[in-house]
Design a protein around this motif. Structure first.
Motif, PDB file in Angstrom:
ATOM      1  N   VAL A  33      72.543  42.762  21.673  1.00 34.84           N
ATOM      2  CA  VAL A  33      72.634  44.221  21.651  1.00 34.84           C
ATOM      3  C   VAL A  33      71.290  44.790  21.231  1.00 34.84           C
ATOM      4  O   VAL A  33      70.745  44.421  20.189  1.00 34.84           O
ATOM      5  CB  VAL A  33      73.738  44.691  20.687  1.00 34.84           C
ATOM      6  N   ILE A  34      70.748  45.668  22.052  1.00 38.00           N
ATOM      7  CA  ILE A  34      69.464  46.308  21.751  1.00 38.00           C
ATOM      8  C   ILE A  34      69.745  47.613  21.021  1.00 38.00           C
ATOM      9  O   ILE A  34      70.371  48.527  21.566  1.00 38.00           O
ATOM     10  CB  ILE A  34      68.670  46.573  23.042  1.00 38.00           C
ATOM     11  N   GLU A  35      69.287  47.695  19.765  1.00 36.12           N
ATOM     12  CA  GLU A  35      69.536  48.889  18.948  1.00 36.12           C
ATOM     13  C   GLU A  35      68.267  49.670  18.639  1.00 36.12           C
ATOM     14  O   GLU A  35      68.338  50.775  18.115  1.00 36.12           O
ATOM     15  CB  GLU A  35      70.225  48.479  17.641  1.00 36.12           C
ATOM     16  N   ALA A  49      64.534  49.039  23.693  1.00 38.95           N
ATOM     17  CA  ALA A  49      65.280  49.512  24.863  1.00 38.95           C
ATOM     18  C   ALA A  49      64.312  49.968  25.954  1.00 38.95           C
ATOM     19  O   ALA A  49      64.489  49.643  27.139  1.00 38.95           O
ATOM     20  CB  ALA A  49      66.197  50.662  24.467  1.00 38.95           C
ATOM     21  N   GLU A  50      63.281  50.684  25.554  1.00 42.31           N
ATOM     22  CA  GLU A  50      62.277  51.151  26.524  1.00 42.31           C
ATOM     23  C   GLU A  50      61.583  49.963  27.188  1.00 42.31           C
ATOM     24  O   GLU A  50      61.364  49.957  28.400  1.00 42.31           O
ATOM     25  CB  GLU A  50      61.251  52.037  25.817  1.00 42.31           C
ATOM     26  N   ALA A  51      61.271  48.956  26.383  1.00 44.24           N
ATOM     27  CA  ALA A  51      60.603  47.762  26.926  1.00 44.24           C
ATOM     28  C   ALA A  51      61.499  47.042  27.929  1.00 44.24           C
ATOM     29  O   ALA A  51      61.041  46.579  28.969  1.00 44.24           O
ATOM     30  CB  ALA A  51      60.218  46.815  25.793  1.00 44.24           C
ATOM     31  N   SER A  52      62.794  46.964  27.634  1.00 42.81           N
ATOM     32  CA  SER A  52      63.708  46.224  28.510  1.00 42.81           C
ATOM     33  C   SER A  52      63.948  46.942  29.833  1.00 42.81           C
ATOM     34  O   SER A  52      64.308  46.319  30.826  1.00 42.81           O
ATOM     35  CB  SER A  52      65.052  46.009  27.807  1.00 42.81           C
ATOM     36  N   ILE A  90      72.364  47.867  25.851  1.00 44.44           N
ATOM     37  CA  ILE A  90      71.663  48.866  25.044  1.00 44.44           C
ATOM     38  C   ILE A  90      72.701  49.686  24.296  1.00 44.44           C
ATOM     39  O   ILE A  90      73.573  50.317  24.898  1.00 44.44           O
ATOM     40  CB  ILE A  90      70.782  49.767  25.912  1.00 44.44           C
ATOM     41  N   SER A  91      72.621  49.663  22.982  1.00 38.99           N
ATOM     42  CA  SER A  91      73.584  50.387  22.148  1.00 38.99           C
ATOM     43  C   SER A  91      73.362  51.893  22.261  1.00 38.99           C
ATOM     44  O   SER A  91      72.217  52.362  22.337  1.00 38.99           O
ATOM     45  CB  SER A  91      73.440  49.965  20.686  1.00 38.99           C
ATOM     46  N   SER A 125      81.652  54.284  24.312  1.00 39.21           N
ATOM     47  CA  SER A 125      80.319  54.321  23.722  1.00 39.21           C
ATOM     48  C   SER A 125      80.377  53.913  22.252  1.00 39.21           C
ATOM     49  O   SER A 125      79.557  53.122  21.781  1.00 39.21           O
ATOM     50  CB  SER A 125      79.747  55.737  23.860  1.00 39.21           C
ATOM     51  N   ARG A 126      81.367  54.454  21.536  1.00 35.37           N
ATOM     52  CA  ARG A 126      81.509  54.087  20.127  1.00 35.37           C
ATOM     53  C   ARG A 126      81.856  52.602  19.975  1.00 35.37           C
ATOM     54  O   ARG A 126      81.382  51.928  19.058  1.00 35.37           O
ATOM     55  CB  ARG A 126      82.590  54.945  19.470  1.00 35.37           C
TER      56      ARG A 126
END
Length: 209
Positions: free
Chosen positions: A6-8, A13-16, A86-87, A115-116
């Motif tokens: 999980v990307i937090e 997140a931008e890089a991925s 991406i969280s 989403s939650r």
């Protein structure tokens, strides 16, 4: 390698999401060096090296091993997970909040619940990975084809009643050492490959707005 990570972090997140970096992540399901990746993806080695360093900086790839080839040391990388999510925490200020306007008939509210769910389970997974522990969860995934909208409504009513009965039976607010869990049950039409008579959303409160 994790099954799902999980990307937090917003920067991660931008890089991925960079198209080249996402291709590199996919290619690193099997370990590889910059030279190997350049050959696999048809990219200049220098460019691959640059993106690898960025992905490593954000914890999306890691060094698997170093191989000595003559006077050169080859660094072999692997992705830290087979897949990534991406969280919604990445967009904390604008992420949906299901407590704002609860509406069991709203597709947008169902999306807010989902989403939650991703955010909370993602936080649990991140913490469990650091502590090297497992997360206790349970999930059901099923498909049901309704003959009519009336049947769908009846199913939803019965499901809501069944969940309410179970919650009231097992919920113990005063249990010492008890742990609070969240139960989410949802029902939605499965999107088809293209819009048509069988895939277009049926008229209803959400679609009439």
């Amino acid at each position: 390698m994790l099954d799902v990570a999980v990307i937090e972090d917003p920067a991660a997140a931008e890089a991925s999401l960079d198209p080249i970096r996402s291709r590199i992540l996919a290619a690193l399901a099997e370990p590889g060096s910059a030279a190997m990746l350049a050959a696999r993806l048809g990219l200049p080695r220098q460019k691959v090296n640059y993106h690898l360093k960025e992905l490593e900086r954000h914890g999306l790839v890691e060094l698997a091993e170093e191989r000595r080839k003559g006077n050169v040391t080859e660094r072999v990388y692997r992705a830290t997970a087979s897949s990534y999510v991406i969280s919604p925490a990445v967009l904390a200020a604008v992420s949906p909040d299901p407590s704002r306007s609860p509406d069991q008939l709203s597709a947008r509210w169902l999306l807010a619940l989902g989403s939650r769910l991703v955010q909370e389970v993602g936080t649990l997974l991140t913490g469990a990975a650091r502590a090297r522990r497992r997360v206790a969860t349970f999930g059901i995934d099923a498909q049901v084809r309704f003959a009519s909208a009336a049947d769908r409504t009846a199913f939803a009513d019965e499901l809501a009643q069944a969940v309410a009965v179970l919650v009231s039976r097992y919920h113990d607010e005063s249990a010492p050492g008890g742990r609070t869990h969240r139960v989410v049950a949802g029902l939605h039409q499965i999107p088809g490959p293209a819009a048509g008579p069988d895939t277009a959303p049926e008229p209803g409160p959400e679609n009439d707005r």
